[in-house]
Design an enzyme around this catalytic site. Structure first.
Site, PDB file in Angstrom:
ATOM      1  N   VAL A 159      46.911  36.734  47.867  1.00  0.00           N
ATOM      2  CA  VAL A 159      47.414  36.289  46.565  1.00  0.00           C
ATOM      3  C   VAL A 159      48.183  37.413  45.876  1.00  0.00           C
ATOM      4  O   VAL A 159      49.237  37.197  45.273  1.00  0.00           O
ATOM      5  CB  VAL A 159      46.248  35.810  45.682  1.00  0.00           C
ATOM      6  N   GLU A 160      47.671  38.627  45.984  1.00  0.00           N
ATOM      7  CA  GLU A 160      48.270  39.768  45.295  1.00  0.00           C
ATOM      8  C   GLU A 160      49.591  40.213  45.922  1.00  0.00           C
ATOM      9  O   GLU A 160      50.567  40.469  45.222  1.00  0.00           O
ATOM     10  CB  GLU A 160      47.290  40.956  45.299  1.00  0.00           C
ATOM     11  N   SER A 161      49.601  40.328  47.247  1.00  0.00           N
ATOM     12  CA  SER A 161      50.742  40.984  47.896  1.00  0.00           C
ATOM     13  C   SER A 161      51.139  40.381  49.228  1.00  0.00           C
ATOM     14  O   SER A 161      52.008  40.935  49.908  1.00  0.00           O
ATOM     15  CB  SER A 161      50.379  42.453  48.141  1.00  0.00           C
ATOM     16  N   TYR A 265      46.269  32.081  39.008  1.00  0.00           N
ATOM     17  CA  TYR A 265      45.784  33.122  39.921  1.00  0.00           C
ATOM     18  C   TYR A 265      44.484  32.714  40.619  1.00  0.00           C
ATOM     19  O   TYR A 265      44.390  32.731  41.849  1.00  0.00           O
ATOM     20  CB  TYR A 265      45.595  34.402  39.110  1.00  0.00           C
TER      21      TYR A 265
END
Length: 561
Positions: A159-161, A265
């Site tokens: 999800v982040e990167s 998120y």
């Protein structure tokens, strides 16, 4: 002995779980005539009361006409042996280990459904994140289990990167776990010219999980709120909770008014968790990732040229950087950390060769004669090192140097463009990427900012930052080189000289090729790139002829001609 069901004979030696149930049903049916006491010795009926009833026939062994009261204990012993062997846990893969220990609730929510549908429609994206995750997922899951955290969090770097160790966001967040500079330092991630712990897979994973554990404690064990706080900050979440409390509204994640990015998120992580849990039902093929470590960490004790390290480990330099993304330059940080991450099957070879390497061979060295007008800072920049290291190596008390004296300088063992994943080369690759418009090179002056430069060239300051591998909030340094893509000024679409020259204040030189010259050597000598040399001279190959004349556009303040 064997059993028969639907006219198919099944061997007793290695029965499947279903056959085990059938065997017990069969044994129960065949032993009804046994005294109750003897039945109790063979099995506990209550334990198997829920087994499905099946119509089975027990086939006698080859040396027996029928099953008798006397032969039943032997059958029971054989069945007990089979059952004992089947109670041993079957080996599982990494995905099964992760999804089998999920602990977060995945509610029926429109926000989750929206993210879930997006993932289902982007199969290639799911493939990419699995490939990127493969070297790191075992380590991440291991660290999560040590902290007794929800195993779904192992997917948070997706999800982040998208599991990219070199990811850098407009908000100045870096690495797989997307730490901003301040939070990274708060959790012990060192950041300097040589090294950025936010991109170090081992250090950043431990820091991120420690951060999440601390956030979970702040929100009384509510992992959804902790994850939201990881994205937008604990203060943002607490203010949203306070607003709902004043209005008498629920204070769970799904009831809070949070920034759009944060509202999506947590659903994004839960949707991804569901994708991997239900991959079989959804027809999604998962990359087989062994449930075993891929890498190990080796103590190298002092600074080491990364090209040399790759050779000793027998892996490519790019492979080494991907596992050690925290290193910004051509060598490890002279002040540490002195750990190198390597594929576990290369550890023995590497450690053996490192032990045999003399300390003075860990780096290559050059002896430089100081010229009039030289400054320690410009010499350091020219040789891609730092003034601190030059002072330390040469036992200097300050930055004062004298013309005519010599400096011992550590240098890369290969040309700098071969260290393709250093911070400098990654930024250069971004700047050299072809885009629409006309490319202009600009050197930062005192007082410049991204906003003032962008306004002067009539472009977006956000795009200007992206063209140069920066975040909009990154500071500029005087003398820093930027590329700007502007609308073409030539009606015929011809490339102007400003597109050929790296900077309006740089000078054109004519260079005659000498015996032994190569493009990489010339590029390194004049502090330009091989790609620029080819472009300025329309060279189709890398082979040069002695006496050949080349055009170069160089910054004369950085030359030692």
């Amino acid at each position: 002995m064997s059993i028969t069901s639907s006219n198919k004979q099944l061997p007793l030696k290695h029965p499947a779980p279903l056959i085990m149930n059938l065997l017990f049903t069969c044994l129960l049916a065949a032993c009804q005539s046994l005294p109750t006491a003897e039945k109790a010795e063979l099995w506990d009926e209550a334990k198997f009361a829920q087994l499905p009833a099946e119509t089975l026939q027990i086939q006698p062994a080859a040396d027996s006409d029928q099953l008798t009261h006397e032969t039943m204990p032997e059958v029971a012993v054989e069945l007990q042996t089979v059952i004992a062997s089947m109670q041993e846990p079957l080996p599982e893969g990494l995905w099964e280990r992760m999804t089998g220990a999920y602990s977060l609730t995945i509610p029926d929510n429109v926000r989750i459904t929206r993210e879930f549908d997006w993932y289902q429609n982007h199969a290639q994206y799911l493939e990419r994140i699995q490939e990127r995750a493969a070297p790191f997922l075992y380590f991440i899951l291991d660290e999560i289990e040590k902290r007794d955290m929800p195993t779904e969090i192992a997917l948070l770097p997706a999800v982040e990167s998208a599991f990219r160790p070199f990811a850098y966001s407009p908000g100045r967040a870096a690495g797989m776990w997307q730490f901003i500079p301040g939070t990274g330092r708060q959790f012990g991630l060192k950041q300097n010219w040589w090294y950025d712990g936010r991109r170090d897979a081992v250090s950043s994973t431990r820091a991120a999980l420690d951060y999440l554990v601390s956030l979970s404690r702040q929100f009384d064990g509510d992992w959804e709120l902790a994850l939201a706080a990881y994205n937008s900050g604990a203060g943002t979440v607490r203010r949203a909770i306070s607003r709902n409390q004043k209005k008498g509204k629920p204070v769970d994640f799904w009831s809070l008014e949070l920034p759009d990015e944060t509202s999506a998120y947590v659903p994004r992580l839960l949707a991804l968790a569901r994708i991997f849990r239900d991959a079989g039902e959804l027809g999604i093929d998962l990359l087989e990732i062994p449930d075993e470590p891929y890498f190990t960490t080796v103590d190298i004790q002092s600074q080491l040229d990364l090209a040399l390290a790759a050779e000793m480990a027998d892996i490519t330099l790019d492979e080494l950087y991907l596992l050690n993304a925290g290193f910004n330059r051509w060598a490890t940080d002279p002040d540490g950390p002195h750990q190198l991450t390597l594929p576990i099957d290369r550890e023995a070879r590497f450690t053996e060769q490192l032990a045999a390497l003399p300390p003075e061979k860990r780096l290559s060295w050059t002896r430089y004669k100081i010229k009039s007008g030289d400054a320690l800072s410009t010499i350091a920049r020219r040789f891609d090192t730092t003034t601190e290291l030059l002072r330390d190596v040469n036992k200097l008390n300050g930055n004062s140097i004298r013309a005519g004296r010599h400096l011992l300088i550590p240098v890369a063992s290969k040309s700098l463009d071969q260290y393709a994943l250093t911070q400098t080369q990654r930024k250069s690759a971004i700047q050299n990427r072809q885009r629409k418009g006309q490319k202009v090179h600009y050197r930062v002056k005192t007082g410049d900012s991204l906003w003032t430069i962008a306004r002067a060239h009539k472009v977006s300051y956000k795009k200007l930052a992206a063209w140069n591998g920066m975040a909009p909030g990154d500071p500029l340094k005087t003398g820093q080189k930027l590329v700007i893509w502007v609308k073409p000024t030539s009606s015929k679409g011809k490339v102007s000289m400003i597109d050929l020259q790296p900077s309006a204040i740089q000078s054109r030189l004519h260079y005659k090729v000498r015996p032994g010259d190569s493009l990489s050597r010339i590029a390194e000598r004049f502090k330009v790139s091989v790609n620029d040399l080819k472009r300025w001279n329309t060279l189709d190959d890398k082979y040069l002829r002695p006496g050949q004349s080349l055009n170069l556009y160089v910054d004369v303040t950085e030359q030692t001609l």
